[in-house]
Design a protein around this motif. Structure first.
Motif, PDB file in Angstrom:
ATOM      1  N   VAL A  65     -31.866  -7.190 -33.681  1.00 33.39           N
ATOM      2  CA  VAL A  65     -33.217  -7.037 -33.154  1.00 33.39           C
ATOM      3  C   VAL A  65     -34.106  -8.020 -33.911  1.00 33.39           C
ATOM      4  CG1 VAL A  65     -34.017  -5.189 -34.724  1.00 33.39           C
ATOM      5  CG2 VAL A  65     -35.005  -5.398 -32.429  1.00 33.39           C
ATOM      6  N   ILE A  66     -35.051  -8.601 -33.200  1.00 33.54           N
ATOM      7  CA  ILE A  66     -36.071  -9.421 -33.840  1.00 33.54           C
ATOM      8  C   ILE A  66     -37.317  -8.562 -33.935  1.00 33.54           C
ATOM      9  CG2 ILE A  66     -37.529 -11.479 -33.669  1.00 33.54           C
ATOM     10  CD1 ILE A  66     -35.245 -12.798 -32.078  1.00 33.54           C
ATOM     11  N   ALA A  67     -37.815  -8.400 -35.155  1.00 32.39           N
ATOM     12  CA  ALA A  67     -39.014  -7.601 -35.429  1.00 32.39           C
ATOM     13  C   ALA A  67     -40.089  -8.538 -35.964  1.00 32.39           C
ATOM     14  CB  ALA A  67     -38.692  -6.496 -36.428  1.00 32.39           C
ATOM     15  N   GLY A  68     -40.802  -9.177 -35.048  1.00 31.12           N
ATOM     16  CA  GLY A  68     -41.809 -10.162 -35.430  1.00 31.12           C
ATOM     17  C   GLY A  68     -43.180  -9.537 -35.598  1.00 31.12           C
ATOM     18  N   PHE A  69     -43.856  -9.903 -36.663  1.00 26.24           N
ATOM     19  CA  PHE A  69     -45.216  -9.430 -36.910  1.00 26.24           C
ATOM     20  C   PHE A  69     -46.074 -10.649 -37.180  1.00 26.24           C
ATOM     21  CE2 PHE A  69     -48.487  -7.659 -39.898  1.00 26.24           C
ATOM     22  CZ  PHE A  69     -49.146  -6.878 -38.963  1.00 26.24           C
ATOM     23  N   ASP A  70     -47.136 -10.805 -36.394  1.00 27.12           N
ATOM     24  CA  ASP A  70     -47.990 -11.979 -36.533  1.00 27.12           C
ATOM     25  C   ASP A  70     -49.271 -11.681 -37.309  1.00 27.12           C
ATOM     26  OD1 ASP A  70     -49.526 -10.534 -34.713  1.00 27.12           O
ATOM     27  OD2 ASP A  70     -49.099 -11.850 -33.017  1.00 27.12           O
ATOM     28  N   GLY A  71     -49.317 -10.511 -37.954  1.00 26.46           N
ATOM     29  CA  GLY A  71     -50.512 -10.107 -38.677  1.00 26.46           C
ATOM     30  C   GLY A  71     -51.448  -9.281 -37.810  1.00 26.46           C
ATOM     31  N   TRP A  72     -51.204  -9.263 -36.515  1.00 24.40           N
ATOM     32  CA  TRP A  72     -52.040  -8.539 -35.568  1.00 24.40           C
ATOM     33  C   TRP A  72     -51.225  -7.520 -34.781  1.00 24.40           C
ATOM     34  CZ3 TRP A  72     -57.081  -7.985 -34.725  1.00 24.40           C
ATOM     35  CH2 TRP A  72     -57.528  -7.540 -33.483  1.00 24.40           C
ATOM     36  N   ARG A  73     -50.077  -7.977 -34.261  1.00 23.31           N
ATOM     37  CA  ARG A  73     -49.246  -7.115 -33.428  1.00 23.31           C
ATOM     38  C   ARG A  73     -47.787  -7.172 -33.882  1.00 23.31           C
ATOM     39  NH1 ARG A  73     -52.296  -7.950 -28.229  1.00 23.31           N
ATOM     40  NH2 ARG A  73     -54.066  -6.601 -28.609  1.00 23.31           N
ATOM     41  N   CYS A  74     -47.084  -6.104 -33.547  1.00 27.88           N
ATOM     42  CA  CYS A  74     -45.662  -5.978 -33.867  1.00 27.88           C
ATOM     43  C   CYS A  74     -44.873  -6.168 -32.576  1.00 27.88           C
ATOM     44  CB  CYS A  74     -45.371  -4.586 -34.430  1.00 27.88           C
ATOM     45  SG  CYS A  74     -46.379  -4.122 -35.847  1.00 27.88           S
ATOM     46  N   HIS A  75     -43.989  -7.147 -32.564  1.00 22.99           N
ATOM     47  CA  HIS A  75     -43.246  -7.485 -31.354  1.00 22.99           C
ATOM     48  C   HIS A  75     -41.742  -7.348 -31.591  1.00 22.99           C
ATOM     49  CE1 HIS A  75     -46.960  -9.155 -29.775  1.00 22.99           C
ATOM     50  NE2 HIS A  75     -47.086  -9.844 -30.892  1.00 22.99           N
ATOM     51  N   LEU A  76     -41.061  -6.721 -30.637  1.00 18.10           N
ATOM     52  CA  LEU A  76     -39.617  -6.548 -30.699  1.00 18.10           C
ATOM     53  C   LEU A  76     -38.955  -7.376 -29.603  1.00 18.10           C
ATOM     54  CD1 LEU A  76     -39.752  -2.714 -31.207  1.00 18.10           C
ATOM     55  CD2 LEU A  76     -38.858  -4.358 -32.864  1.00 18.10           C
ATOM     56  N   TYR A  77     -37.935  -8.110 -29.992  1.00 13.65           N
ATOM     57  CA  TYR A  77     -37.180  -8.948 -29.071  1.00 13.65           C
ATOM     58  C   TYR A  77     -35.694  -8.818 -29.400  1.00 13.65           C
ATOM     59  CZ  TYR A  77     -41.688 -11.439 -29.293  1.00 13.65           C
ATOM     60  OH  TYR A  77     -43.017 -11.770 -29.317  1.00 13.65           O
ATOM     61  N   ARG A  78     -34.870  -9.161 -28.463  1.00 15.31           N
ATOM     62  CA  ARG A  78     -33.431  -9.320 -28.664  1.00 15.31           C
ATOM     63  C   ARG A  78     -32.751  -8.107 -29.297  1.00 15.31           C
ATOM     64  NH1 ARG A  78     -31.484 -12.071 -25.033  1.00 15.31           N
ATOM     65  NH2 ARG A  78     -31.839 -14.284 -25.056  1.00 15.31           N
ATOM     66  N   LEU A  79     -33.180  -6.898 -28.865  1.00 18.41           N
ATOM     67  CA  LEU A  79     -32.402  -5.726 -29.241  1.00 18.41           C
ATOM     68  C   LEU A  79     -31.121  -5.805 -28.424  1.00 18.41           C
ATOM     69  CD1 LEU A  79     -32.027  -3.016 -30.694  1.00 18.41           C
ATOM     70  CD2 LEU A  79     -33.163  -1.929 -28.748  1.00 18.41           C
ATOM     71  N   ALA A  80     -30.035  -6.034 -29.100  1.00 16.58           N
ATOM     72  CA  ALA A  80     -28.746  -6.195 -28.426  1.00 16.58           C
ATOM     73  C   ALA A  80     -27.678  -5.499 -29.252  1.00 16.58           C
ATOM     74  CB  ALA A  80     -28.398  -7.679 -28.272  1.00 16.58           C
ATOM     75  N   VAL A  81     -26.804  -4.786 -28.560  1.00 21.81           N
ATOM     76  CA  VAL A  81     -25.690  -4.106 -29.205  1.00 21.81           C
ATOM     77  C   VAL A  81     -24.422  -4.516 -28.465  1.00 21.81           C
ATOM     78  CG1 VAL A  81     -24.652  -1.868 -29.769  1.00 21.81           C
ATOM     79  CG2 VAL A  81     -27.140  -2.165 -29.918  1.00 21.81           C
ATOM     80  N   HIS A  82     -23.390  -4.842 -29.225  1.00 21.71           N
ATOM     81  CA  HIS A  82     -22.116  -5.228 -28.619  1.00 21.71           C
ATOM     82  C   HIS A  82     -21.650  -4.105 -27.693  1.00 21.71           C
ATOM     83  CE1 HIS A  82     -17.869  -6.116 -28.181  1.00 21.71           C
ATOM     84  NE2 HIS A  82     -18.171  -7.367 -28.551  1.00 21.71           N
ATOM     85  N   PRO A  83     -21.153  -4.444 -26.499  1.00 22.40           N
ATOM     86  CA  PRO A  83     -20.733  -3.404 -25.544  1.00 22.40           C
ATOM     87  C   PRO A  83     -19.761  -2.370 -26.114  1.00 22.40           C
ATOM     88  CG  PRO A  83     -20.762  -5.547 -24.471  1.00 22.40           C
ATOM     89  CD  PRO A  83     -21.033  -5.788 -25.936  1.00 22.40           C
ATOM     90  N   ASP A  84     -18.889  -2.762 -27.020  1.00 26.94           N
ATOM     91  CA  ASP A  84     -17.927  -1.821 -27.605  1.00 26.94           C
ATOM     92  C   ASP A  84     -18.549  -0.872 -28.630  1.00 26.94           C
ATOM     93  OD1 ASP A  84     -15.964  -3.032 -26.084  1.00 26.94           O
ATOM     94  OD2 ASP A  84     -15.195  -4.258 -27.745  1.00 26.94           O
ATOM     95  N   HIS A  85     -19.811  -1.115 -28.990  1.00 27.48           N
ATOM     96  CA  HIS A  85     -20.462  -0.317 -30.029  1.00 27.48           C
ATOM     97  C   HIS A  85     -21.709   0.407 -29.525  1.00 27.48           C
ATOM     98  CE1 HIS A  85     -17.946  -1.812 -33.351  1.00 27.48           C
ATOM     99  NE2 HIS A  85     -17.839  -2.880 -32.578  1.00 27.48           N
ATOM    100  N   ARG A  86     -21.921   0.411 -28.222  1.00 31.31           N
ATOM    101  CA  ARG A  86     -23.096   1.090 -27.667  1.00 31.31           C
ATOM    102  C   ARG A  86     -22.919   2.597 -27.710  1.00 31.31           C
ATOM    103  NH1 ARG A  86     -24.016  -3.397 -22.916  1.00 31.31           N
ATOM    104  NH2 ARG A  86     -24.731  -4.981 -24.386  1.00 31.31           N
ATOM    105  N   ARG A  87     -24.049   3.291 -27.765  1.00 28.54           N
ATOM    106  CA  ARG A  87     -24.097   4.758 -27.802  1.00 28.54           C
ATOM    107  C   ARG A  87     -23.452   5.310 -29.074  1.00 28.54           C
ATOM    108  NH1 ARG A  87     -26.420   6.890 -23.783  1.00 28.54           N
ATOM    109  NH2 ARG A  87     -25.470   8.939 -24.039  1.00 28.54           N
TER     110      ARG A  87
END
Length: 145
Positions: A65-87
């Motif tokens: 996961v990308i947890a970007g903070f620009d000093g104003w807002r918190c942005h989440l990108y690229r939350l990805a889990v390998h298919p064999d490890h989901r749930r």
């Protein structure tokens, strides 16, 4: 805590992880981004070393996961889990790490980039307490050709 969840190792990415992350996104992430290249990820890690969070199990990359903070807002990108490890708690652990990072930086609210067509992701984000914000629409303009 399940045995699978306890075996997770959550850490931030470094320059040596770039190729593995890019390869991981090709098999585990939905969609592509203009920044999905070595230079783009290298810029992220150099500019904000704590932003790219990785989950590993037995030496294998199983989530990001990308947890970007620009000093104003918190942005989440690229939350990805390998298919064999989901749930198996990987996304939950990654989001907890991201939210802890945001809280430590003074963030007040997180938003996530989620593809409209990715119904599986909608369920995962909803289960984590996130909801679509219907009043806003993302507007984009590529800065490179």
């Amino acid at each position: 805590m399940s045995e699978l969840t306890s075996a997770l190792r959550i850490r931030t990415a470094g320059p040596d992880d770039l190729d593995a992350v890019l390869a991981f996104w090709k098999t585990s992430a939905e969609g592509t981004s203009i920044s999905d290249d070595r230079d783009g990820v290298a810029r992220l890690v150099a500019r904000d070393p704590g932003a790219l969070i990785l989950a590993g199990r037995d030496g294998e990359l199983v989530g990001t996961v990308i947890a970007g903070f620009d000093g104003w807002r918190c942005h989440l990108y690229r939350l990805a889990v390998h298919p064999d490890h989901r749930r198996q708690g990987v996304a939950t652990a990654l989001l907890a790490a991201a939210e802890n990072r945001f809280a430590a930086l003074g963030g007040r609210r997180a938003d996530a980039m989620v593809l409209q067509r990715n119904e599986t992701a909608h369920h995962a984000w909803g289960a984590a307490g996130y909801a679509p914000e219907e009043r806003w629409r993302r507007w984009v303009k590529p800065l490179t050709g």
